[in-house]
Design a protein around this motif. Structure first.
Motif, PDB file in Angstrom:
ATOM      1  N   ILE A 130       0.899  -1.452  -0.103  1.00 46.08           N
ATOM      2  CA  ILE A 130      -0.157  -0.249   0.140  1.00 46.08           C
ATOM      3  C   ILE A 130       1.011   0.886  -0.030  1.00 46.08           C
ATOM      4  CG2 ILE A 130      -2.012   1.326   1.411  1.00 46.08           C
ATOM      5  CD1 ILE A 130      -3.015  -1.251   2.635  1.00 46.08           C
ATOM      6  N   SER A 131       0.238   2.383  -0.830  1.00 47.81           N
ATOM      7  CA  SER A 131       1.959   3.419  -1.081  1.00 47.81           C
ATOM      8  C   SER A 131       1.357   4.572   0.462  1.00 47.81           C
ATOM      9  CB  SER A 131       0.661   3.976  -1.667  1.00 47.81           C
ATOM     10  OG  SER A 131       0.790   5.313  -1.952  1.00 47.81           O
ATOM     11  N   VAL A 133       1.963   7.405   0.526  1.00 49.84           N
ATOM     12  CA  VAL A 133       2.032   8.345   0.544  1.00 49.84           C
ATOM     13  C   VAL A 133       0.379   8.046   0.992  1.00 49.84           C
ATOM     14  CG1 VAL A 133       0.534  10.018  -1.442  1.00 49.84           C
ATOM     15  CG2 VAL A 133       2.724   9.298  -1.495  1.00 49.84           C
ATOM     16  N   TRP A 134      -0.427   7.453   0.662  1.00 47.70           N
ATOM     17  CA  TRP A 134      -2.105   7.110   0.504  1.00 47.70           C
ATOM     18  C   TRP A 134      -2.574   7.051   1.699  1.00 47.70           C
ATOM     19  CZ3 TRP A 134      -5.150   3.404   2.653  1.00 47.70           C
ATOM     20  CH2 TRP A 134      -6.400   3.120   2.577  1.00 47.70           C
ATOM     21  N   ILE A 135      -1.402   5.930   2.394  1.00 52.30           N
ATOM     22  CA  ILE A 135      -1.733   5.929   3.913  1.00 52.30           C
ATOM     23  C   ILE A 135      -1.427   7.266   4.988  1.00 52.30           C
ATOM     24  CG2 ILE A 135      -0.728   5.484   6.039  1.00 52.30           C
ATOM     25  CD1 ILE A 135      -1.617   2.912   4.798  1.00 52.30           C
ATOM     26  N   LYS A 137      -2.538  10.190   3.578  1.00 51.22           N
ATOM     27  CA  LYS A 137      -3.702  10.936   3.264  1.00 51.22           C
ATOM     28  C   LYS A 137      -4.567  10.627   3.395  1.00 51.22           C
ATOM     29  CE  LYS A 137      -2.817  11.938  -1.680  1.00 51.22           C
ATOM     30  NZ  LYS A 137      -3.113  11.720  -2.892  1.00 51.22           N
ATOM     31  N   LEU A 138      -5.168   9.665   3.716  1.00 51.15           N
ATOM     32  CA  LEU A 138      -5.934   8.762   5.394  1.00 51.15           C
ATOM     33  C   LEU A 138      -6.182   8.771   6.619  1.00 51.15           C
ATOM     34  CD1 LEU A 138      -8.646   6.787   4.383  1.00 51.15           C
ATOM     35  CD2 LEU A 138      -6.453   4.820   5.158  1.00 51.15           C
ATOM     36  N   TYR A 141      -6.655  12.907   6.408  1.00 51.32           N
ATOM     37  CA  TYR A 141      -8.562  12.432   6.409  1.00 51.32           C
ATOM     38  C   TYR A 141      -9.136  12.577   7.298  1.00 51.32           C
ATOM     39  CZ  TYR A 141     -13.036  12.643   4.766  1.00 51.32           C
ATOM     40  OH  TYR A 141     -14.230  12.430   4.106  1.00 51.32           O
ATOM     41  N   GLU A 212      -8.033   8.584  -4.824  1.00 48.34           N
ATOM     42  CA  GLU A 212      -7.712   7.708  -4.035  1.00 48.34           C
ATOM     43  C   GLU A 212      -7.784   7.464  -2.649  1.00 48.34           C
ATOM     44  OE1 GLU A 212      -3.611   7.114  -4.771  1.00 48.34           O
ATOM     45  OE2 GLU A 212      -3.476   7.632  -7.235  1.00 48.34           O
ATOM     46  N   MET A 213      -9.079   8.460  -2.483  1.00 48.85           N
ATOM     47  CA  MET A 213      -9.209   8.495  -1.109  1.00 48.85           C
ATOM     48  C   MET A 213     -10.907   7.510  -0.694  1.00 48.85           C
ATOM     49  SD  MET A 213      -7.659   9.567   0.867  1.00 48.85           S
ATOM     50  CE  MET A 213      -8.271  10.013   2.095  1.00 48.85           C
ATOM     51  N   VAL A 215     -12.699   4.356   0.315  1.00 53.09           N
ATOM     52  CA  VAL A 215     -12.709   3.061   0.963  1.00 53.09           C
ATOM     53  C   VAL A 215     -14.149   2.901   1.501  1.00 53.09           C
ATOM     54  CG1 VAL A 215     -10.226   3.753   1.022  1.00 53.09           C
ATOM     55  CG2 VAL A 215     -11.577   4.413   3.233  1.00 53.09           C
ATOM     56  N   ASP A 231     -14.023   9.382  -2.382  1.00 50.49           N
ATOM     57  CA  ASP A 231     -12.694  10.262  -3.569  1.00 50.49           C
ATOM     58  C   ASP A 231     -13.862  12.174  -3.201  1.00 50.49           C
ATOM     59  OD1 ASP A 231     -15.429  10.166  -4.981  1.00 50.49           O
ATOM     60  OD2 ASP A 231     -14.440   9.099  -6.543  1.00 50.49           O
TER      61      ASP A 231
END
Length: 266
Positions: A130-131, A133-135, A137-138, A141, A212-213, A215, A231
């Motif tokens: 898992i990226s 960067v994605w973590i 962002k999550l 948030y 990419e948000m 989930v 998203d």
């Protein structure tokens, strides 16, 4: 301004030890919790994935934690009403400073959880799955949505708490029952309102995309306790929530100032 600083400093001096202990617990739970869960329950997932779930639950717990601490402090001051109410500060300053202080405490605690979770994920989870960067962002948030939810949830409970204080001179047991019933009734119907066409019309403007948000959604629709991670979001939703809960705070403070402040607290 000095009066605001004094009131906020009072809360800091009273709860700084509890805050520091809470921050330490946050770090220990987020970093050690995944390993303990795997050892005790034999969970067949990587430590990084367990950490994400555990830290998310811990973050959402702050939505309940803030009102608990806020009202513990408020009840403590109400029992010393001869000192608190005799202050020359207005009720808006007394409650506003307390609310601001506990919001800041909650935000700091959330920030520590988020930073610890990202460090823990970097240590426990291979980045190719898992990226990172994605973590990030999550987690950011979660930080802002949970902090905002904790603030609005606290104000909502404050409104029902004031109703209970209004009825207390009539009958203490009845006041508690009515305020609890009203709380569930109000938040249940507000949750229904957020699903209505009217709410959509009032809030569906100024769309902000979050690539990419998406989930999914964690929700309990009955009592306005939900977190939707998609998203995109609408700035209109934030504006409406801000207006509604600001009005609730002003009404609560006004009523407490005019109707409850003179009552003897028992």
């Amino acid at each position: 301004m000095s009066q605001w600083k004094g009131l906020i400093w009072k809360e800091w001096m009273a709860y700084k030890s509890l805050l520091l202990i809470g921050l330490l617990i946050n770090v220990l739970v987020v970093l050690m919790g995944p390993y303990l869960l795997k050892v005790i329950f034999g969970i067949d997932f990587s430590l990084g994935n367990v950490l994400l779930v555990l830290s998310s639950i811990w973050v959402l717990g702050h939505i309940i934690g803030m009102p608990i601490l806020f009202f513990a402090s408020l009840e403590k001051d109400m029992k010393r009403s001869d000192m608190w109410f005799h202050s020359n500060a207005s009720m808006y300053k007394l409650l506003g400073a307390k609310l601001f202080a506990f919001f800041v405490f909650t935000f700091i605690s959330l920030l520590v959880v988020i930073i610890t979770a990202m460090i823990g994920y970097w240590l426990f989870q291979p980045l190719e799955n898992i990226s990172m960067v994605w973590i990030m962002k999550l987690e950011v948030y979660f930080l802002f949505t949970s902090a905002f939810a904790a603030l609005t949830f606290t104000i909502g409970i404050l409104f029902t708490w004031v109703i209970g204080r209004l009825l207390r001179p009539i009958n203490k047991a009845l006041s508690n029952i009515v305020s609890i019933v009203f709380f569930f009734f109000a938040f249940h119907n507000y949750a229904k309102f957020t699903e209505s066409k009217l709410y959509e019309t009032l809030t569906s403007y100024w769309k902000v995309n979050l690539p990419e948000m998406n989930v999914g959604e964690i929700s309990s629709k009955d009592f306005y306790m939900f977190l939707e991670v998609t998203d995109h979001f609408y700035v209109g939703q934030i504006i409406l929530e801000f207006v509604v809960f600001t009005c609730l705070f002003i009404i609560s403070t006004f009523v407490l100032q005019r109707k409850v402040r003179g009552y003897t607290y028992d």
